[in-house]
Write an enzyme that holds these catalytic residues in place. Structure first.
Site: not given
Ligand code: ARG
Length: 469
Positions: A156, A277, A283, A290
């Site tokens: 979980h 970024s 970043k 992704e």
């Protein structure tokens, strides 16, 4: 040039021409089209449907086309044809004249395209297996390199029990190994020859389909001509195998996206596979992962596309079946690229065993172990579970971990608390080492898994080297 002009008057609506052409994507089958045509010409010669001179002329023409295609990488750029099969026949006529028209004696594009798509699928599976082996290799290598790293295991996405990082990596090894065997099974089903099934009813010419199958490297001949020309189960099969590969890679990606966030910092992606970024200088985003996660959606969409395409098609061939190819090519291309990239991301991953270990101190991962130790003292498990639950509650309310507890504090909740329990409560290693049954995370079991994994990988690589699937 159309292969079916005789019955028709005038031209097709140009919009319809464009709408119905498949050359823009089935030109990828060119090598298979030439291969099948060459074999077919030889067969026609053997059964005396072509004279020796005709076989020679057709073979010469087909070989000339093969050379032309090899030498001109953008051979298809300005060509306009209904499909790759029409293009080859038209081109052949340019090379050798009207005798080119004998090429399609006794056969149809229906058995031709089914045969070529199967040849493509067989090569595609070999490629996918090769790329899957690359990921397996990377996973195994990282597992061997980080044998003693312990990290929190989750269910979980909540801290559950400590596990070895190698154990974690090997779970993905298992998934991908199943993908490998699924692809191998798929290969067996793909491996049969439709050619000789004609348009739907079979062929009236004395073609030896077994011989043709041997020549084209198929294990067997399709038994029913209606099925042979209209079956695309093998496309569904392969797109499904790709879909499950993508589901596995997507789960791996999701894990590493989470693990690489600085709050956890268990792993760091190599710079080559991350981006920054334009606004926030600090970043480092895991874009590779992704994109793998998102491309899974596209392959899964392809599977739905294929199933919906076949559902409700009357026998035998229908033009709908032309739409199988873009789906298949895209699924194979996407899964292939994602396998390669995932393998590289894993291979170059920076593993932070220190951060993993530190995280095992949070989240009461040893709580089950403490309850088990109470059971050893003679306490019923249900009671032990409750006592440890109360102890966790006590700690949570005071912002403490098990390690922060004094003997007195712990005894206030669990009267039989002793040194052994205290040690159990703070030792992730102890917890790991006790999972000794087959398949558990204890070091000896993980060693065993590593040995099995490297054996499986070796078998796969040996097969690939010998050309077996
Ligand atoms: N381009 C077609 C396809 O990919 C070839 C078969 C065409 N056959 C036909 N009867 N129209 O399916």
């Amino acid at each position: 040039m159309k292969l079916w002009g005789g019955r028709f008057e005038g031209r097709r609506d140009p919009l319809f021409e464009k709408f119905s052409e498949s050359f823009s994507f089935d030109r990828r089958l060119i090598a298979y089209d030439l291969q099948v045509n060459l074999a077919y010409v030889r067969e026609l010669g053997r059964v005396r449907l072509l004279t020796r001179n005709e076989v020679y002329a057709l073979t010469r023409g087909l070989n000339a086309i093969a050379r032309y295609v090899r030498q001109k990488p953008n051979w298809a750029a300005r060509e306009e044809s209904e499909d790759v099969h029409s293009w080859v026949e038209a081109r052949l006529e340019k090379e050798i004249g009207p005798v080119a028209g004998k090429l399609r004696t006794g056969r149809s594009r229906n058995d031709l395209v089914a045969t070529e798509t199967r040849l493509y699928a067989k090569d595609a599976i070999r490629g996918l297996l090769n790329n899957a082996a690359g990921v397996l290799e990377s996973l195994l290598h990282q597992a061997q390199k980080n044998k003693s790293a312990i990290l929190p295991g989750y269910t979980h996405l909540q801290p559950a029990q400590p596990i070895l990082f190698a154990h974690y990596l090997l779970s993905y090894f298992e998934m991908l190994l199943r993908d490998v065997s699924r692809l191998q099974e798929c290969y067996r089903r793909v491996d049969e020859l439709p050619m000789g099934a004609g348009a739907l009813a079979g062929t009236a010419y004395p073609i030896d389909r077994q011989r043709l199958a041997r020549e084209l490297g198929f294990a067997r001949v399709a038994r029913n001509s209606l099925d042979a020309t209209s079956d695309r189960d093998f496309v569904c099969d392969l797109v499904f195998a790709c879909s499950l590969v993508m589901v596995h890679l997507s789960r791996l990606s999701e894990d590493f996206i989470i693990y690489s966030t600085p709050a956890l910092g268990f792993v760091e992606l190599h710079d080559a596979y991350a981006t920054g970024s334009s606004l926030m200088p600090q970043k480092k985003n895991a874009d590779t992962l992704e994109l793998i996660r998102s491309k899974a959606a596209r392959v899964l969409g392809g599977l739905t596309n294929m199933l919906a395409l076949l559902k409700g098609l009357p026998l035998a061939y229908d033009r709908d079946l032309q739409e199988d190819k873009e789906v298949l090519f895209d699924a194979v291309d996407t899964a292939s690229d994602c396998l390669v990239l995932a393998g590289r991301v894993v291979a170059t991953l920076r593993v932070r065993a220190d951060k993993m270990k530190a995280a095992t101190a949070q989240g009461f991962l040893t709580a089950t172990e403490v309850a088990d130790a109470l059971v050893q003292q003679g306490i019923v498990f249900a009671r032990a579970h409750e006592q440890v639950g109360k102890l966790v509650r006590y700690c949570v309310d005071r912002n403490k971990t098990f390690a922060d507890l004094t003997l007195e504090e712990a005894r206030g909740i669990i009267p039989t608390w002793d040194k052994n329990l205290a040690r159990t409560a703070v030792s992730a290693e102890m917890s790991v080492s006790r999972k000794r049954a087959i398949g558990g995370t204890a070091p000896a079991q993980v060693e065993r898994q590593l040995a099995n994994a490297s054996r499986s990988l070796q078998l796969l690589l040996d097969d690939a080297r010998q050309g077996h699937v």
